[in-house]
Design a protein around this motif. Structure first.
Motif, short mmCIF file in Angstrom:
data_model
loop_
_atom_site.label_atom_id
_atom_site.label_comp_id
_atom_site.label_asym_id
_atom_site.label_seq_id
_atom_site.Cartn_x
_atom_site.Cartn_y
_atom_site.Cartn_z
N MET A 15 0.83 -1.21 0.00
CA MET A 15 0.00 0.00 0.00
C MET A 15 0.86 1.25 0.00
N THR A 16 1.95 1.23 0.75
CA THR A 16 2.85 2.38 0.79
C THR A 16 3.50 2.61 -0.57
N LEU A 17 3.97 1.54 -1.19
CA LEU A 17 4.61 1.68 -2.50
C LEU A 17 3.61 2.09 -3.57
N THR A 18 2.38 1.62 -3.47
CA THR A 18 1.35 2.01 -4.43
C THR A 18 1.10 3.50 -4.38
N ALA A 19 1.18 4.08 -3.20
CA ALA A 19 0.96 5.52 -3.06
C ALA A 19 2.08 6.34 -3.70
N CYS A 20 3.21 5.72 -3.99
CA CYS A 20 4.37 6.43 -4.54
C CYS A 20 4.62 6.08 -6.00
N THR A 21 3.65 5.55 -6.69
CA THR A 21 3.87 5.12 -8.06
C THR A 21 4.09 6.31 -8.98
N THR A 22 4.57 6.01 -10.17
CA THR A 22 4.81 7.05 -11.15
C THR A 22 3.48 7.57 -11.69
N LEU A 23 3.58 8.55 -12.54
CA LEU A 23 2.38 9.14 -13.13
C LEU A 23 1.64 8.14 -14.00
N ARG A 24 0.35 8.33 -14.07
CA ARG A 24 -0.47 7.60 -15.03
C ARG A 24 -0.52 8.49 -16.27
N THR A 25 0.12 8.06 -17.34
CA THR A 25 0.25 8.92 -18.52
C THR A 25 -0.63 8.43 -19.66
N SER A 26 -0.98 9.37 -20.51
CA SER A 26 -1.73 9.06 -21.73
C SER A 26 -1.49 10.20 -22.72
N SER A 27 -1.79 9.92 -23.98
CA SER A 27 -1.64 10.96 -25.00
C SER A 27 -2.65 10.75 -26.11
N ASP A 28 -2.88 11.81 -26.85
CA ASP A 28 -3.78 11.77 -28.00
C ASP A 28 -3.18 12.71 -29.05
N TYR A 29 -3.51 12.47 -30.30
CA TYR A 29 -2.93 13.29 -31.37
C TYR A 29 -3.83 13.27 -32.59
N ASP A 30 -3.58 14.25 -33.48
CA ASP A 30 -4.28 14.35 -34.75
C ASP A 30 -3.64 13.36 -35.72
N LYS A 31 -4.37 12.36 -36.12
CA LYS A 31 -3.83 11.28 -36.96
C LYS A 31 -3.55 11.71 -38.40
N LYS A 32 -4.01 12.90 -38.78
CA LYS A 32 -3.76 13.41 -40.13
C LYS A 32 -2.44 14.16 -40.24
N ILE A 33 -1.79 14.40 -39.12
CA ILE A 33 -0.57 15.22 -39.09
C ILE A 33 0.66 14.34 -39.32
N ASP A 34 1.59 14.86 -40.14
CA ASP A 34 2.90 14.24 -40.32
C ASP A 34 3.85 14.93 -39.35
N PHE A 35 4.22 14.24 -38.28
CA PHE A 35 5.03 14.83 -37.22
C PHE A 35 6.50 14.98 -37.57
N THR A 36 6.94 14.40 -38.67
CA THR A 36 8.36 14.47 -39.03
C THR A 36 8.77 15.88 -39.48
N GLY A 37 7.82 16.71 -39.85
CA GLY A 37 8.14 18.06 -40.32
C GLY A 37 8.42 19.06 -39.22
N TYR A 38 8.16 18.69 -37.98
CA TYR A 38 8.36 19.61 -36.86
C TYR A 38 9.77 19.46 -36.32
N LYS A 39 10.52 20.57 -36.34
CA LYS A 39 11.92 20.54 -35.90
C LYS A 39 12.24 21.59 -34.84
N THR A 40 11.43 22.64 -34.76
CA THR A 40 11.70 23.72 -33.80
C THR A 40 10.50 23.90 -32.88
N TYR A 41 10.74 24.50 -31.72
CA TYR A 41 9.68 24.71 -30.74
C TYR A 41 9.94 25.99 -29.95
N ASN A 42 8.91 26.44 -29.29
CA ASN A 42 9.00 27.48 -28.27
C ASN A 42 7.76 27.35 -27.41
N PHE A 43 7.72 28.08 -26.32
CA PHE A 43 6.59 27.99 -25.41
C PHE A 43 5.49 28.95 -25.82
N TYR A 44 4.25 28.55 -25.61
CA TYR A 44 3.08 29.38 -25.86
C TYR A 44 2.95 30.31 -24.66
#
Length: 180
Positions: A15-44
């Motif tokens: 129970m103690t170790l269960t309380a310290c588990t890592t994040l529960r992660t998930s993701s979603d994306y636009d399936k029409k997008i070709d992600f290989t074209g993205y090379k640069t970023y900045n913050f919004y």
């Protein structure tokens, strides 16, 4: 009766170790997008300005995102291909653990020497603020959201090794980018 004691201790550890588990992660994306074209970023900037975190944690989050983006081969640019937005949502969490009845007796656990009997159940309550970290990638040219990642279960009240936990949390979320 030693078996019951060992079983109870094992349950408490799990129970103690269960309380310290890592994040529960998930993701979603636009399936029409070709992600290989993205090379640069900045913050919004408008989104980052609204993040409800103290300045220490905000800098930690942004630094962790920068490190992961750089590790993925992205370059920070004034006119980027991707805008990165960050949102942190907090909610109060209460975890109640019931360890069931315990055995008290000679040579067992408990308070002093007593005749063997099953005692009352033991409870513990853990109350804290739990955070969800959301990282969004926006296409500034098309003005659309193209990728959404989230990690739930970050204990915002725990100050222990906070910088490392932020870095590993961001890494877990961004491990899902680019989508496969």
């Amino acid at each position: 009766m030693k078996t019951a004691h060992k079983l109870l201790m094992l349950i408490a550890v799990v129970m103690t170790l269960t309380a310290c588990t890592t994040l529960r992660t998930s993701s979603d994306y636009d399936k029409k997008i070709d992600f290989t074209g993205y090379k640069t970023y900045n913050f919004y900037d408008k989104g980052i300005a609204r993040v409800k975190l103290n300045n220490l944690d905000k800098r930690r989050m942004l630094s962790a995102i920068e490190a992961e983006m750089n590790a993925k081969g992205f370059t920070k640019a004034a006119k980027p291909d991707l805008l990165v937005n960050l949102v942190v949502v907090a909610r109060e969490r209460v975890d109640v653990y019931n360890y069931g009845p315990g055995y008290y007796g000679w040579g067992g656990w408990g308070w002093g020497w007593r005749s063997p009997f099953w005692g009352p159940s033991m409870n513990s309550v853990d109350q804290y603020m739990e955070g969800t970290i959301i990282i969004d990638f926006l296409d500034p040219k098309q003005k659309i959201l193209i990728w959404h990642g989230r990690g739930s279960g970050f204990n915002l009240d725990n100050m222990s090794k906070r910088e490392e936990r932020v870095q590993s949390g961001v890494k877990e979320i961004l491990a899902q980018y680019p989508p496969k």
